[in-house]
Design a protein around this motif. Structure first.
Motif, short mmCIF file in Angstrom:
data_model
loop_
_atom_site.label_atom_id
_atom_site.label_comp_id
_atom_site.label_asym_id
_atom_site.label_seq_id
_atom_site.Cartn_x
_atom_site.Cartn_y
_atom_site.Cartn_z
N SER A 263 54.74 28.78 84.61
CA SER A 263 55.50 29.59 83.65
C SER A 263 54.83 30.94 83.43
CB SER A 263 55.62 28.84 82.32
OG SER A 263 56.17 29.67 81.32
N ARG A 264 53.51 30.95 83.31
CA ARG A 264 52.81 32.22 83.09
C ARG A 264 52.99 33.16 84.28
NH1 ARG A 264 48.65 28.72 80.42
NH2 ARG A 264 47.66 28.42 82.46
N GLU A 265 52.90 32.62 85.48
CA GLU A 265 53.04 33.47 86.67
C GLU A 265 54.46 34.01 86.80
OE1 GLU A 265 51.61 31.38 90.10
OE2 GLU A 265 49.57 31.16 89.30
N ARG A 266 55.46 33.16 86.56
CA ARG A 266 56.83 33.64 86.59
C ARG A 266 57.09 34.66 85.48
NH1 ARG A 266 60.76 30.78 89.42
NH2 ARG A 266 62.04 32.58 88.82
N SER A 267 56.47 34.43 84.32
CA SER A 267 56.64 35.36 83.20
C SER A 267 56.07 36.72 83.53
CB SER A 267 55.96 34.80 81.95
OG SER A 267 56.57 33.59 81.53
N ALA A 268 54.88 36.74 84.15
CA ALA A 268 54.27 38.02 84.54
C ALA A 268 55.17 38.76 85.52
CB ALA A 268 52.89 37.78 85.14
N ALA A 269 55.74 38.03 86.48
CA ALA A 269 56.63 38.66 87.46
C ALA A 269 57.87 39.22 86.78
CB ALA A 269 57.01 37.64 88.54
N LEU A 270 58.43 38.48 85.83
CA LEU A 270 59.62 38.97 85.13
C LEU A 270 59.31 40.20 84.29
CD1 LEU A 270 62.60 38.62 84.33
CD2 LEU A 270 61.81 37.08 82.49
N ILE A 271 58.18 40.19 83.60
CA ILE A 271 57.80 41.35 82.79
C ILE A 271 57.64 42.58 83.69
CG2 ILE A 271 55.93 42.34 81.40
CD1 ILE A 271 55.56 39.48 80.23
N ASN A 272 56.97 42.40 84.82
CA ASN A 272 56.82 43.52 85.76
C ASN A 272 58.17 44.02 86.24
OD1 ASN A 272 54.01 43.69 85.72
ND2 ASN A 272 53.78 42.15 87.33
N ASP A 273 59.08 43.09 86.53
CA ASP A 273 60.41 43.48 87.00
C ASP A 273 61.15 44.27 85.92
OD1 ASP A 273 62.81 43.11 88.89
OD2 ASP A 273 63.56 42.27 87.01
N VAL B 139 47.50 35.56 86.87
CA VAL B 139 48.38 36.29 85.96
C VAL B 139 47.81 37.67 85.66
CG1 VAL B 139 49.27 36.35 83.59
CG2 VAL B 139 49.40 34.24 84.93
N TYR B 140 46.51 37.74 85.48
CA TYR B 140 45.85 39.02 85.21
C TYR B 140 46.04 39.97 86.38
CZ TYR B 140 42.08 42.29 83.96
OH TYR B 140 41.35 43.41 83.64
N GLU B 141 45.82 39.45 87.59
CA GLU B 141 45.98 40.29 88.78
C GLU B 141 47.43 40.71 88.96
OE1 GLU B 141 43.28 41.29 90.03
OE2 GLU B 141 42.08 39.88 88.87
N ALA B 142 48.36 39.82 88.60
CA ALA B 142 49.78 40.17 88.73
C ALA B 142 50.16 41.30 87.79
CB ALA B 142 50.64 38.94 88.46
#
Length: 316
Positions: A202-212, A238-241
């Motif tokens: 969830s955190r990784e998908r969340s980071a990707a969505l925020i970036n998008d 997540v930090y790197e993303a």
């Protein structure tokens, strides 16, 4: 512009903020740049559980916020009544924008407070960290807790528009911003969020969505991202993303000077020197961080929250 937001304009009077405890709140040199004081703070949701009930913590929270007087404050976990208390305690110069993660005033908020003397909202929106980001209360990535983000486009009332290649303030300070850059427009984006505490996917998908979502905003304007990311800086994908591709930088690492580091989640236990930073302030690379701080304020042994607030003095 979202219609589900609660926008809190404060009407209740309050005493003036106390003098700042350190240079965080006083680091505004007379060079015309008007640095912006930013804070991210997981408030710990209001409860009656002693010895850290909201009633017991509120005086310490009030004193801390009045003392530090942030221009921009991204909060996590606040409940509606708790945010109303904070708005009252901050006084009439503050307002806030947010919506409950279950919609309206329900459940926790990722609210953004701002000093109305310095900042004026131009537009705002909310989205949920899921495959259906505009479905209120949605969660699709394995997390049992609803997660969301709120963003605001602010006009900085302490800056002037660039005309003829240099702002009036930069001319007075002897500097210049050549080329009439949009950075001189005095507008920027603030995004505030709270990632899941348990599910890495969830955190990784969340980071990707925020970036998008940030990628769809005006690229000419700087960004400030505040949040409880629930993972340690430098120790999780997540930090790197969030920082990948030079999109954002960590204000703590970029700061010209910084306070001592402590783990930002303490759970009302003794503080951990050099501990993990799970609460971050990220900025566009061209934003300069003069100073970063992790604030260890407590009132007679009572911490305002189970997290420590993270602060930065920034300029561009």
């Amino acid at each position: 512009m979202a219609t589900t937001a609660v926008v809190g304009a404060v009407a209740a009077a309050a005493t003036a903020p106390a003098a700042a405890a350190d240079e965080y709140a006083t680091a505004e040199p007379d060079d015309g740049r008007r640095p912006l004081r930013v804070m991210t703070f997981n408030l710990r949701y209001a409860s009656d559980t002693r010895p850290n009930s909201w009633g017991e913590r509120r005086p310490a929270m009030r004193q801390l916020l009045r003392q530090e007087a942030p221009h921009l404050l991204g909060t996590q976990e606040g409940l509606y009544g708790q945010l109303q208390d904070i708005a009252t305690d901050l006084g009439p110069h503050y307002a806030w924008i947010g919506t409950g993660r279950a919609g309206g005033s329900r459940d926790e908020f990722a609210a953004i407070f701002y000093d109305v003397r310095r900042l004026a909202p131009v537009e705002y929106d909310h989205f949920w960290l899921s495959d259906t980001p505009y479905l209120i209360g949605s969660k699709t990535w394995g997390n049992t807790v609803i997660r969301m983000a709120t963003w605001v486009r602010f006009r900085d009332l302490g800056r002037r528009e660039v005309r003829g290649g240099a702002s009036a303030e930069s001319v007075r300070s002897g500097g210049g911003e050549g080329g009439g850059s949009a950075w001189g427009s005095g507008e920027f984006y603030a995004l505030n969020t709270h990632l899941d505490h348990a599910v890495q996917y969830s955190r990784e998908r969340s980071a990707a969505l925020i970036n998008d979502r940030m990628g769809k905003l005006n690229p000419a304007l700087p960004r400030i991202v505040t949040g409880d990311f629930n993972v340690a800086a430098h120790k999780n994908p997540v930090y790197e993303a969030m920082l990948g591709g030079g999109r954002l930088v960590d204000s703590w690492d970029a700061a010209g000077e910084r306070s001592a580091q402590y783990g930002t989640f303490h759970g009302y236990h003794p503080l951990v020197p050099g501990g993990d930073r799970v609460d971050w302030i990220l900025t566009s690379p061209a934003v300069r961080t003069r100073r970063a701080a992790i604030n260890t304020y407590a009132m007679r042994g009572q911490f305002p929250s189970d997290h420590l607030p993270v602060q930065a003095v920034v300029e561009w």
